[in-house]
Design an enzyme around this catalytic site. Sequence first.
Site, PDB file in Angstrom:
ATOM      1  CE1 TYR A  57      -2.973  -3.107   0.207  1.00  0.00           C
ATOM      2  CE2 TYR A  57      -3.382  -2.651   2.519  1.00  0.00           C
ATOM      3  CZ  TYR A  57      -3.588  -3.425   1.393  1.00  0.00           C
ATOM      4  OH  TYR A  57      -4.428  -4.518   1.472  1.00  0.00           O
ATOM      5  N   GLY A 207     -17.074   0.218  -1.273  1.00  0.00           N
ATOM      6  CA  GLY A 207     -17.897   1.431  -1.173  1.00  0.00           C
ATOM      7  C   GLY A 207     -19.261   1.294  -1.798  1.00  0.00           C
TER       8      GLY A 207
HETATM    9  N1  LIG Z   1      -5.850  -8.611   1.044  1.00  0.00           N
HETATM   10  C1  LIG Z   1      -6.196  -7.944  -0.011  1.00  0.00           C
HETATM   11  O1  LIG Z   1      -5.864  -8.316  -1.143  1.00  0.00           O
HETATM   12  C2  LIG Z   1      -7.015  -6.702   0.129  1.00  0.00           C
HETATM   13  C3  LIG Z   1      -7.654  -6.133  -0.980  1.00  0.00           C
HETATM   14  C4  LIG Z   1      -8.419  -4.979  -0.791  1.00  0.00           C
HETATM   15  C5  LIG Z   1      -8.513  -4.423   0.466  1.00  0.00           C
HETATM   16  N2  LIG Z   1      -7.872  -4.986   1.533  1.00  0.00           N
HETATM   17  C6  LIG Z   1      -7.965  -4.407   2.886  1.00  0.00           C
HETATM   18  O2  LIG Z   1      -9.346  -4.290   3.244  1.00  0.00           O
HETATM   19  C7  LIG Z   1      -9.627  -2.943   3.615  1.00  0.00           C
HETATM   20  C8  LIG Z   1     -11.053  -2.577   3.269  1.00  0.00           C
HETATM   21  O3  LIG Z   1     -11.336  -2.853   1.900  1.00  0.00           O
HETATM   22  P1  LIG Z   1     -11.612  -1.734   0.804  1.00  0.00           P
HETATM   23  O4  LIG Z   1     -11.064  -0.442   1.272  1.00  0.00           O
HETATM   24  O5  LIG Z   1     -11.155  -2.290  -0.484  1.00  0.00           O
HETATM   25  O6  LIG Z   1     -13.184  -1.682   0.698  1.00  0.00           O
HETATM   26  P2  LIG Z   1     -14.413  -1.317   1.648  1.00  0.00           P
HETATM   27  O7  LIG Z   1     -13.984  -1.248   3.045  1.00  0.00           O
HETATM   28  O8  LIG Z   1     -15.475  -2.252   1.248  1.00  0.00           O
HETATM   29  O9  LIG Z   1     -14.821   0.116   1.102  1.00  0.00           O
HETATM   30  C9  LIG Z   1     -13.990   1.237   1.200  1.00  0.00           C
HETATM   31  C10 LIG Z   1     -14.625   2.356   0.407  1.00  0.00           C
HETATM   32  O10 LIG Z   1     -15.894   2.650   0.957  1.00  0.00           O
HETATM   33  C11 LIG Z   1     -15.966   4.011   1.358  1.00  0.00           C
HETATM   34  N3  LIG Z   1     -16.704   4.009   2.639  1.00  0.00           N
HETATM   35  C12 LIG Z   1     -16.303   3.466   3.804  1.00  0.00           C
HETATM   36  N4  LIG Z   1     -17.258   3.593   4.744  1.00  0.00           N
HETATM   37  C13 LIG Z   1     -18.285   4.222   4.159  1.00  0.00           C
HETATM   38  C14 LIG Z   1     -19.554   4.638   4.602  1.00  0.00           C
HETATM   39  N5  LIG Z   1     -19.972   4.406   5.850  1.00  0.00           N
HETATM   40  N6  LIG Z   1     -20.367   5.293   3.713  1.00  0.00           N
HETATM   41  C15 LIG Z   1     -19.963   5.525   2.450  1.00  0.00           C
HETATM   42  N7  LIG Z   1     -18.774   5.148   1.955  1.00  0.00           N
HETATM   43  C16 LIG Z   1     -17.931   4.497   2.817  1.00  0.00           C
HETATM   44  C17 LIG Z   1     -14.556   4.495   1.435  1.00  0.00           C
HETATM   45  O11 LIG Z   1     -14.464   5.842   1.028  1.00  0.00           O
HETATM   46  P3  LIG Z   1     -13.984   7.030   2.014  1.00  0.00           P
HETATM   47  O12 LIG Z   1     -12.559   6.791   2.308  1.00  0.00           O
HETATM   48  O13 LIG Z   1     -14.232   8.224   1.172  1.00  0.00           O
HETATM   49  O14 LIG Z   1     -14.877   6.920   3.198  1.00  0.00           O
HETATM   50  C18 LIG Z   1     -13.828   3.606   0.427  1.00  0.00           C
HETATM   51  O15 LIG Z   1     -13.903   4.157  -0.862  1.00  0.00           O
HETATM   52  C19 LIG Z   1      -8.564  -2.131   2.889  1.00  0.00           C
HETATM   53  O16 LIG Z   1      -8.373  -0.882   3.500  1.00  0.00           O
HETATM   54  C20 LIG Z   1      -7.368  -3.021   2.987  1.00  0.00           C
HETATM   55  O17 LIG Z   1      -6.737  -2.838   4.241  1.00  0.00           O
HETATM   56  C21 LIG Z   1      -7.136  -6.124   1.375  1.00  0.00           C
END
Ligand SMILES: NC(=O)c1ccc[n+]([C@@H]2O[C@H](COP(=O)([O-])OP(=O)(O)OC[C@H]3O[C@@H](n4cnc5c(N)ncnc54)[C@H](OP(=O)(O)O)[C@@H]3O)[C@@H](O)[C@H]2O)c1
Length: 327
Positions: A57, A207
Amino acid sequence: MKKRTLGNSGLEVSAMGLGCMGMSFGYGPAGDKKEMITLLHAAVEKGITFFDTAEAYGPFTNEELLGEALAPFRGKVVIATKFGFPKGDTNLGLDSRPENIRSVAEASLKRLKVDAIDLFYQHRVDQNVPMEDVAGTVKDLISEGKVKHFGMSEAGVESIRKAHAVQPVTAVQSEYSLWWREPEQALLPALEELGIGFVPFSPLGKGFLTGKIDEHTQFDKTDFRNIVPRFSEDNRKANQSMVDLLSKIASEKGATPAQIALAWLLAQKSWITPIPGTTKLHRLEENIGAVDLQLSETDLNQIEAAAAEIQIQGARYPEHLQKRVGK
Ligand SMILES: NC(=O)c1ccc[n+]([C@@H]2O[C@H](COP(=O)([O-])OP(=O)(O)OC[C@H]3O[C@@H](n4cnc5c(N)ncnc54)[C@H](OP(=O)(O)O)[C@@H]3O)[C@@H](O)[C@H]2O)c1
């Protein structure tokens, strides 16, 4: 904040973690460092003790951010990070050779400013390196006191079994949410059998499940969602029915769609700890609210029945990245 234990490992974490990727990487420009530090401190104040990062990241900047922000809370929070790419660059292929795992561990320890990595995930299975060698290397790092727990991300069941036989796996991290339920087929039963915790990533469907994204949403040109088939304009439009379902349940429960999506995950198993990501304090608070949102058997059955009628459109990864998952 309620706590959960990841499988049989004894590793106790807040029932909801914080995914930190989006603060530095993946969803457009990195957040302002000071603001992100303030957000991370707020998360700790609100009881979050489980933070998710990876050398990839940035690369590296997200680990550096956490190292700085969480330094005052050393020993009180669990920081999970990941290895498995050459130079931490996801565009350069995979690298889980023992020498790379070791050098990433040393570098991550420095960036995170910790004496031991709490949870060290293999980010993607590297089919050029026998699983036994990967697990054996992490086992050595654990016996040297440099790592506390071993994790795997987006791994297939066969690899998990092989690894677990060499070094018990504490947690597997994979995508899981109401719009990606494949883990229910083979992965979750295997984790239950083996006593391994599960950490759903992208629990808000990157999101989409929050209802704040529709077919008109324009993403920054560096945003990963631009290349995800599920996020094409047509598919966002087609997949809106899942958001409509979440919104309907949310209004009945006096909650938000994001909270229903997270509460649904928490209701699946007691050893599941989702890690929603956000860069905004009000959303962090909203997401944490899901921990105390109890979905009844009737609510869950209603969601199940309605979700069964919805056909989600579009792959969750472009083809070249799809090849790396489930191995
Ligand atoms: N192991 C892997 O391969 C892998 C892959 C992907 C992710 N991850 C990990 O999993 C974590 C979470 O996954 P992710 O970030 O991909 O997806 P997520 O948590 O499903 O969604 C994040 C997105 O949703 C928005 N969001 C969050 N809370 C919200 C709410 N209450 N209302 C409206 N929008 C909201 C955020 O925008 P804002 O920032 O604008 O709020 C961001 O764009 C990552 O941070 C990472 O640490 C791991």
